[in-house]
Design a protein around this motif. Structure first.
Motif, PDB file in Angstrom:
ATOM      1  N   SER A  49       5.460  10.326   2.160  1.00 54.42           N
ATOM      2  CA  SER A  49       4.614   9.332   1.208  1.00 54.42           C
ATOM      3  C   SER A  49       4.638  10.014  -0.260  1.00 54.42           C
ATOM      4  O   SER A  49       4.436   9.144  -1.002  1.00 54.42           O
ATOM      5  CB  SER A  49       3.101   9.110   1.831  1.00 54.42           C
ATOM      6  OG  SER A  49       2.431  10.603   1.316  1.00 54.42           O
TER       7      SER A  49
ATOM      8  N   LEU B 116       2.535  12.497  -1.195  1.00 51.08           N
ATOM      9  CA  LEU B 116       1.406  12.733  -1.569  1.00 51.08           C
ATOM     10  C   LEU B 116       1.212  14.183  -0.718  1.00 51.08           C
ATOM     11  O   LEU B 116       1.618  14.360  -0.040  1.00 51.08           O
ATOM     12  CB  LEU B 116       0.417  11.912  -0.890  1.00 51.08           C
ATOM     13  CG  LEU B 116       0.548  10.151  -1.515  1.00 51.08           C
ATOM     14  CD1 LEU B 116      -0.375   9.279  -0.625  1.00 51.08           C
ATOM     15  CD2 LEU B 116       0.182  10.509  -2.940  1.00 51.08           C
TER      16      LEU B 116
ATOM     17  N   ARG C 274      -6.609  11.073   3.068  1.00 55.28           N
ATOM     18  CA  ARG C 274      -7.694  10.155   2.508  1.00 55.28           C
ATOM     19  C   ARG C 274      -7.263   8.807   2.381  1.00 55.28           C
ATOM     20  O   ARG C 274      -8.021   7.696   2.638  1.00 55.28           O
ATOM     21  CB  ARG C 274      -8.244  10.780   1.283  1.00 55.28           C
ATOM     22  CG  ARG C 274      -9.559   9.974   0.754  1.00 55.28           C
ATOM     23  CD  ARG C 274     -10.017  10.817  -0.535  1.00 55.28           C
ATOM     24  NE  ARG C 274      -9.063  10.775  -1.805  1.00 55.28           N
ATOM     25  CZ  ARG C 274      -8.513  11.863  -2.127  1.00 55.28           C
ATOM     26  NH1 ARG C 274      -8.541  12.948  -1.660  1.00 55.28           N
ATOM     27  NH2 ARG C 274      -7.776  11.717  -3.091  1.00 55.28           N
ATOM     28  N   ARG C 275      -6.139   8.739   1.853  1.00 54.93           N
ATOM     29  CA  ARG C 275      -5.634   7.327   1.559  1.00 54.93           C
ATOM     30  C   ARG C 275      -5.217   6.593   2.883  1.00 54.93           C
ATOM     31  O   ARG C 275      -5.609   5.326   2.983  1.00 54.93           O
ATOM     32  CB  ARG C 275      -4.348   7.094   0.647  1.00 54.93           C
ATOM     33  CG  ARG C 275      -4.804   7.670  -0.812  1.00 54.93           C
ATOM     34  CD  ARG C 275      -4.234   6.610  -1.684  1.00 54.93           C
ATOM     35  NE  ARG C 275      -4.605   7.088  -3.086  1.00 54.93           N
ATOM     36  CZ  ARG C 275      -3.750   7.537  -3.910  1.00 54.93           C
ATOM     37  NH1 ARG C 275      -2.567   7.454  -3.956  1.00 54.93           N
ATOM     38  NH2 ARG C 275      -4.371   7.798  -4.977  1.00 54.93           N
TER      39      ARG C 275
ATOM     40  N   THR D   9      -4.509  14.074  -0.138  1.00 59.31           N
ATOM     41  CA  THR D   9      -4.673  12.734  -0.756  1.00 59.31           C
ATOM     42  C   THR D   9      -4.076  11.920   0.642  1.00 59.31           C
ATOM     43  O   THR D   9      -4.620  10.818   0.415  1.00 59.31           O
ATOM     44  CB  THR D   9      -3.950  12.514  -1.673  1.00 59.31           C
ATOM     45  OG1 THR D   9      -4.370  13.606  -2.794  1.00 59.31           O
ATOM     46  CG2 THR D   9      -3.815  11.254  -2.622  1.00 59.31           C
ATOM     47  N   PHE D  10      -2.876  12.166   1.338  1.00 62.23           N
ATOM     48  CA  PHE D  10      -2.460  11.370   2.237  1.00 62.23           C
ATOM     49  C   PHE D  10      -3.422  11.059   3.138  1.00 62.23           C
ATOM     50  O   PHE D  10      -3.663   9.861   3.704  1.00 62.23           O
ATOM     51  CB  PHE D  10      -1.187  11.990   2.753  1.00 62.23           C
ATOM     52  CG  PHE D  10      -0.513  11.113   3.934  1.00 62.23           C
ATOM     53  CD1 PHE D  10       0.189   9.972   3.665  1.00 62.23           C
ATOM     54  CD2 PHE D  10      -0.891  11.465   5.184  1.00 62.23           C
ATOM     55  CE1 PHE D  10       0.588   9.161   4.787  1.00 62.23           C
ATOM     56  CE2 PHE D  10      -0.221  10.819   6.349  1.00 62.23           C
ATOM     57  CZ  PHE D  10       0.228   9.641   5.940  1.00 62.23           C
TER      58      PHE D  10
ATOM     59  N   HIS E 279      -7.048   6.977   5.781  1.00 59.98           N
ATOM     60  CA  HIS E 279      -8.278   6.528   6.359  1.00 59.98           C
ATOM     61  C   HIS E 279      -8.761   5.361   5.397  1.00 59.98           C
ATOM     62  O   HIS E 279      -9.260   4.402   6.284  1.00 59.98           O
ATOM     63  CB  HIS E 279      -9.168   7.751   6.193  1.00 59.98           C
ATOM     64  CG  HIS E 279     -10.227   7.326   7.226  1.00 59.98           C
ATOM     65  ND1 HIS E 279     -11.577   6.664   6.827  1.00 59.98           N
ATOM     66  CD2 HIS E 279     -10.581   7.704   8.525  1.00 59.98           C
ATOM     67  CE1 HIS E 279     -12.218   6.576   7.615  1.00 59.98           C
ATOM     68  NE2 HIS E 279     -11.907   6.991   8.730  1.00 59.98           N
ATOM     69  N   GLU E 280      -8.456   5.319   4.388  1.00 60.08           N
ATOM     70  CA  GLU E 280      -9.326   4.209   3.633  1.00 60.08           C
ATOM     71  C   GLU E 280      -8.375   2.890   3.984  1.00 60.08           C
ATOM     72  O   GLU E 280      -8.988   1.843   3.915  1.00 60.08           O
ATOM     73  CB  GLU E 280      -8.852   4.446   2.048  1.00 60.08           C
ATOM     74  CG  GLU E 280      -9.728   5.272   1.616  1.00 60.08           C
ATOM     75  CD  GLU E 280      -9.268   5.818   0.126  1.00 60.08           C
ATOM     76  OE1 GLU E 280      -8.290   5.429  -0.418  1.00 60.08           O
ATOM     77  OE2 GLU E 280     -10.111   6.677  -0.560  1.00 60.08           O
ATOM     78  N   GLN E 281      -6.963   3.116   4.115  1.00 68.94           N
ATOM     79  CA  GLN E 281      -6.143   1.977   4.327  1.00 68.94           C
ATOM     80  C   GLN E 281      -6.185   1.379   5.873  1.00 68.94           C
ATOM     81  O   GLN E 281      -5.822   0.213   6.184  1.00 68.94           O
ATOM     82  CB  GLN E 281      -4.737   2.078   3.683  1.00 68.94           C
ATOM     83  CG  GLN E 281      -4.929   2.100   2.123  1.00 68.94           C
ATOM     84  CD  GLN E 281      -3.640   2.454   1.650  1.00 68.94           C
ATOM     85  OE1 GLN E 281      -2.449   2.158   2.237  1.00 68.94           O
ATOM     86  NE2 GLN E 281      -3.646   2.750   0.389  1.00 68.94           N
TER      87      GLN E 281
ATOM     88  N   SER F  56       0.744  -1.084  -0.053  1.00 64.32           N
ATOM     89  CA  SER F  56      -0.035   0.014   0.073  1.00 64.32           C
ATOM     90  C   SER F  56       1.028   1.280   0.062  1.00 64.32           C
ATOM     91  O   SER F  56       1.909   1.291   0.461  1.00 64.32           O
ATOM     92  CB  SER F  56      -0.693  -0.106   0.991  1.00 64.32           C
ATOM     93  OG  SER F  56      -0.194   0.184   2.265  1.00 64.32           O
ATOM     94  N   VAL F  57       0.327   2.469  -0.368  1.00 67.18           N
ATOM     95  CA  VAL F  57       0.884   3.739  -0.583  1.00 67.18           C
ATOM     96  C   VAL F  57       1.520   3.762   0.871  1.00 67.18           C
ATOM     97  O   VAL F  57       2.586   4.499   0.988  1.00 67.18           O
ATOM     98  CB  VAL F  57       0.072   4.748  -1.026  1.00 67.18           C
ATOM     99  CG1 VAL F  57       0.725   6.143  -0.996  1.00 67.18           C
ATOM    100  CG2 VAL F  57      -0.237   4.449  -2.434  1.00 67.18           C
ATOM    101  N   ILE F  58       0.704   3.658   2.007  1.00 71.37           N
ATOM    102  CA  ILE F  58       1.139   4.328   3.356  1.00 71.37           C
ATOM    103  C   ILE F  58       2.164   3.299   4.032  1.00 71.37           C
ATOM    104  O   ILE F  58       2.618   3.623   4.950  1.00 71.37           O
ATOM    105  CB  ILE F  58       0.060   4.592   3.847  1.00 71.37           C
ATOM    106  CG1 ILE F  58      -0.798   3.632   4.377  1.00 71.37           C
ATOM    107  CG2 ILE F  58      -0.763   5.669   3.428  1.00 71.37           C
ATOM    108  CD1 ILE F  58      -1.983   3.839   5.531  1.00 71.37           C
TER     109      ILE F  58
END
Length: 145
Positions: free
Chosen positions: A60, A62, A69-70, A66-67, A72-74, A34-36
């Motif tokens: 990251s 980002l 949001r991503r 965006t950071f 929280h999603e992950q 994942s990105v994070i």
């Protein structure tokens, strides 16, 4: 998994007879690749430093928005909440494995002050740092916090 469930339910860390429970100090899993994921590792390695959303996002590659949001999603939480929980987990580990005073534990875990540390620790664990240490080590807590 049982220790994690007990901690989440704020169950006593001590069995009858004074035997301390085994505590696992791990972050919730994040999908590999994942990105994070690399940012989380970096955060864990730098908990004692002053970390901001800006520095985490920059790490990251980002934007902050965006950071966030991503993130929280992950992870299902915000970067700040994740950071604070990681710092509490580090403090739990230090309280269990060292005799360092609470002030030093607060500093090593990245809290700005012992007072802020005590308040956050109690909010997350339901007990004071001193009470946590005494319970984990099977000692009787004193009036100190």
């Amino acid at each position: 998994m049982a220790a994690d469930a007990a901690r989440l339910m704020v169950m006593p860390l001590e069995r009858e007879g004074g035997q301390a429970q085994f505590i696992v100090h791990q972050q919730p899993p994040v999908p590999q690749g994942s990105v994070i994921e690399p940012v989380l590792t970096w955060i864990e390695e730098h908990l004692g430093q002053d970390l901001s959303l800006e520095s985490m996002a920059a790490r990251s590659g980002l934007s902050e928005r965006t950071f966030s949001r991503r993130f929280h999603e992950q992870t299902g939480t915000t970067p700040l909440q994740w950071l604070l929980r990681a710092r509490v987990r580090r403090a739990q580990y230090l309280l269990e494995t060292t005799d360092d005073p609470v002030e030093r534990v607060a500093d090593q875990a990245g809290f700005g002050s012992p007072t802020a540390f005590r308040e956050r620790f109690k909010r997350v664990t339901g007990t004071t740092p001193h009470g946590y240490r005494a319970t984990f080590r099977g000692q009787r807590p004193t009036a100190r916090t």
